[in-house]
Scaffold this active site. Sequence first.
Site, PDB file in Angstrom:
ATOM      1  CE  LYS A  45      -3.345   2.955   0.562  1.00 42.20           C
ATOM      2  NZ  LYS A  45      -4.256   3.281  -0.571  1.00 42.20           N
ATOM      3  CB  SER A  46       0.710   4.558  -1.648  1.00 44.80           C
ATOM      4  OG  SER A  46       0.603   4.148  -2.996  1.00 44.80           O
ATOM      5  CG  LEU A  73      -2.571   7.913   0.481  1.00 44.51           C
ATOM      6  CD1 LEU A  73      -1.760   9.207   0.439  1.00 44.51           C
ATOM      7  CD2 LEU A  73      -1.661   6.722   0.357  1.00 44.51           C
ATOM      8  CG  ASN A 124       0.032   7.013  -5.793  1.00 45.80           C
ATOM      9  OD1 ASN A 124      -0.336   7.657  -6.770  1.00 45.80           O
ATOM     10  ND2 ASN A 124      -0.799   6.322  -5.028  1.00 45.80           N
ATOM     11  CB  CYS A 127       0.306  12.354  -3.971  1.00 52.81           C
ATOM     12  SG  CYS A 127       1.777  12.754  -4.867  1.00 52.81           S
ATOM     13  N   GLY A 218     -11.866  -1.827 -11.784  1.00 53.37           N
ATOM     14  CA  GLY A 218     -12.591  -3.003 -12.244  1.00 53.37           C
ATOM     15  C   GLY A 218     -12.928  -2.953 -13.725  1.00 53.37           C
ATOM     16  N   GLY A 247      -8.763  -3.074 -14.622  1.00 53.15           N
ATOM     17  CA  GLY A 247      -9.835  -3.757 -15.328  1.00 53.15           C
ATOM     18  C   GLY A 247      -9.638  -5.234 -15.590  1.00 53.15           C
TER      19      GLY A 247
HETATM   20  C1  LIG Z   1      -5.900   9.122  -4.083  1.00 54.93           C
HETATM   21  C2  LIG Z   1      -4.838   9.319  -3.042  1.00 54.93           C
HETATM   22  C3  LIG Z   1      -5.452   9.252  -1.642  1.00 54.93           C
HETATM   23  C4  LIG Z   1      -4.224  10.689  -3.229  1.00 54.93           C
HETATM   24  C5  LIG Z   1      -3.715   8.279  -3.234  1.00 54.93           C
HETATM   25  C6  LIG Z   1      -4.019   6.873  -2.724  1.00 54.93           C
HETATM   26  C7  LIG Z   1      -5.026   6.150  -3.563  1.00 54.93           C
HETATM   27  C8  LIG Z   1      -6.250   5.741  -3.068  1.00 54.93           C
HETATM   28  C9  LIG Z   1      -6.680   5.994  -1.672  1.00 54.93           C
HETATM   29  O1  LIG Z   1      -5.938   5.603  -0.714  1.00 54.93           O
HETATM   30  O2  LIG Z   1      -7.780   6.584  -1.535  1.00 54.93           O
HETATM   31  N1  LIG Z   1      -7.149   5.086  -3.858  1.00 54.93           N
HETATM   32  C10 LIG Z   1      -6.870   4.791  -5.174  1.00 54.93           C
HETATM   33  O3  LIG Z   1      -7.693   4.201  -5.908  1.00 54.93           O
HETATM   34  N2  LIG Z   1      -5.655   5.164  -5.679  1.00 54.93           N
HETATM   35  C11 LIG Z   1      -4.732   5.835  -4.934  1.00 54.93           C
HETATM   36  O4  LIG Z   1      -3.649   6.162  -5.460  1.00 54.93           O
END
Ligand SMILES: CC(C)(C)CCc1c(C(=O)O)[nH]c(=O)[nH]c1=O
Length: 308
Positions: A45-46, A73, A124, A127, A218, A247
């Site tokens: 996870k990021s 996040l 990522n 951001c 998806g 997808g």
């Molecule tokens: C959208 C962000 C919260 C800035 C980054 C983390 C992230 C999220 C998330 O943690 O909401 N969801 C995603 O589908 N892609 C992402 O890269």
Amino acid sequence: IDLSADLFGQTLTSPLLNASGVHCQTKEELNDLANTSNLGAMVTKSATLQAREGNPNPRYYDLENGSINSMGLPNLGYDFYLDYVLQEQTKPTILSVAALSAADAITLLKDLQASDYQGPTELNLSCPNIVGEPQLAYDFEATDRVLNEVFSFYTKPLGVKLPPYFDLVHFDKIAAVLNKYPLTHVNTINSIGNGLWVDIDQEQVVTKAKGGFGGLGGTMVLPTALANVRALRQRLNDSIKVLGTGGVTSGEDVFAHILCGADLVSVGTQVMKEGLGVYDRLAEELKAIMAEKGYQTLADFRGKLKEL
Ligand SMILES: CC(C)(C)CCc1c(C(=O)O)[nH]c(=O)[nH]c1=O
């Protein structure tokens, strides 16, 4: 039939990975991935500098044709994932990192540069950028500035996770920026940003944060994912690998991603729907397609999508 693929010098028995964010936040989830057959490599996870709770629930919602999420996040923090990749990893692992500001990204990557970690990292780029500006990856000058600063000190393997682009000129612009830097890979696509789903019975949205706006994944994003894999493969230097994400629900979808140029393929939403057993199914389906078509290895058809 040989599904082996290369991840920056490591030979994987399968080209399949998890999409960052799905089943990769806790030590238990990461250990599950390490023990999943036909998952060739895994992504964390990021990670952000500080651990984060993320958004309130509901923050992930399953749809007939995909998913919508506004997770926010949630993660155990950079130190936890750095420790995992240094001490715990048993399967090739990509460390995903994110930041809520360009400054934080620099701080995190400076620490990573000084660490003992020598493995692959993925920044990522979805951001948030400065307030009032679109997300970083949709601000080409800002992306160029951030990558220019990062590569002034970062010398280890680094790739980027990209949001989807929808304009051919945007493919040209982002590729022109990325080709300036010694990136190991791009991972395309991240979820399609700021979709919205309506619950007809309740007459309301289905996720809490951001008034119900969230990232789409998806089946519904497959055509966009294939376009981004193809467009970036056509534009990026050969030295930059392409990880296809978005997808994938069948072996045919994996085949299509590779035909468009993907070196490796990640699966997210379908893991949420089907569980980690999806990787065995996808590998079997891909092998059957390859056998049917007379392909022995992924290189036999990678990037060979024909035009009319
Ligand atoms: C959208 C962000 C919260 C800035 C980054 C983390 C992230 C999220 C998330 O943690 O909401 N969801 C995603 O589908 N892609 C992402 O890269």
